[in-house]
Design a protein around this motif. Sequence first.
Motif, short mmCIF file in Angstrom:
data_model
loop_
_atom_site.label_atom_id
_atom_site.label_comp_id
_atom_site.label_asym_id
_atom_site.label_seq_id
_atom_site.Cartn_x
_atom_site.Cartn_y
_atom_site.Cartn_z
N ALA A 32 -5.15 10.42 -10.02
CA ALA A 32 -5.24 9.33 -9.04
C ALA A 32 -4.62 9.81 -7.74
CB ALA A 32 -4.51 8.09 -9.54
N HIS A 80 0.86 -1.18 0.00
CA HIS A 80 0.00 0.00 0.00
C HIS A 80 0.89 1.23 0.00
CE1 HIS A 80 -2.92 3.03 0.95
NE2 HIS A 80 -3.89 2.14 0.92
N GLY A 122 -4.43 9.27 1.06
CA GLY A 122 -5.84 9.17 1.37
C GLY A 122 -6.12 9.13 2.85
N ARG A 174 -5.40 2.52 -7.19
CA ARG A 174 -5.40 1.13 -7.66
C ARG A 174 -5.48 1.05 -9.18
NH1 ARG A 174 -9.03 1.45 -3.48
NH2 ARG A 174 -8.40 0.46 -1.52
N ARG A 186 -10.40 9.67 -7.18
CA ARG A 186 -9.97 8.45 -7.87
C ARG A 186 -8.88 7.73 -7.11
NH1 ARG A 186 -11.22 11.67 -12.60
NH2 ARG A 186 -12.91 10.62 -13.72
N THR A 187 -9.07 6.41 -6.97
CA THR A 187 -8.11 5.57 -6.27
C THR A 187 -6.82 5.40 -7.07
OG1 THR A 187 -7.77 3.37 -5.33
CG2 THR A 187 -9.15 3.50 -7.29
N ARG A 231 -6.65 12.40 -2.02
CA ARG A 231 -8.09 12.20 -1.85
C ARG A 231 -8.44 12.09 -0.36
NH1 ARG A 231 -10.49 6.72 -3.88
NH2 ARG A 231 -9.96 5.32 -2.18
N ASP A 232 -9.74 11.96 -0.08
CA ASP A 232 -10.23 11.92 1.31
C ASP A 232 -9.78 13.15 2.09
OD1 ASP A 232 -11.43 9.34 1.01
OD2 ASP A 232 -9.44 8.44 1.25
#
Length: 222
Positions: free
Chosen positions: A90, A65, A94, A139, A136-137, A116-117
Motif C-alpha cells: 500500500a 490524510h 502519492g 485506504r 494500491r491505495t 505510488r504516483d
Amino acid sequence: MSSDPFVARLERLDACAVSDALDKLGLPGCVTGLRSAMPGRRIAGRVHTVKLKAGSPPAGRPPVHLGAAAIDACAPGEVIVVEQSTGIDAGCWGGILSRGAKQKGVAGVIAEGPVRDIDEACEINFPVFSRGYTARTARARVYEDATDVPIGVGAFTVHPGFYVVCDSSAAVFVAPADIERVLAAAEEIARREAEMVRRLESDELASAVLGANYEYMLKRED
C-alpha cells in the motif's frame, strides 16, 4: 531553501562522503537499498517523520490524510521521512502529497515502504526515495499513527529534527549533536577525494594516487 548553515554544508556533500565520515567517527546512520525515482538528484535537510500502521484508524479517531500534517509542519528545505514497514502493499506517499509538498518547499521524501504516483512526482520534479512502487491505495490498508515521532528506516531509528542527505547510493542520517563533527570529517574526506581525482586526471598512475592513503583515510582518531 533552508536557512540552516549545517544544511547548506550538507547539500554540498554526497551520501558516500557523509557515510564515510560516520564510519570514521564510529557512528551509525547509513541506510542503503532505497530506490531513487530520479537518479542523479540529491536532497539534504532537517527531518519531519511520519509513522504508519496496518489497518484502519482506531474507533473515534478523526480521519486524517497521511502525510498532510508533516507537510504543514515543514519549513522550506526540510525533508519528510515516512515509515510504512507493515509489509502490506500500500502506498505511503502519492501524487497529491508530492504536489502539496513541492508547493510548501519540501526538499523531498524518503519512504521506508512503497510509494505510488511516482510518474507524477517525476513530472513535477519532486524527489522521492523509497523501497519500491505500487498502485494500491493506503485506504483501509494502512493509516497514519503519528507525526514527528521516532521511526525506523532500515535498521536505524530516525528522530524528528535529524539531518539527512540522500542520493542514489543511500540515505544518511545524522543526529543534531553529531552534525558539526560529521560535516567536518566529511568535508575533509571530500577534499582528499577531489585531490585524488585531480591527480588521476593529470595521468598519474592509479596505484600511486590511491595506494595506502585511500585505505587509511577512514582510520578512527582516538
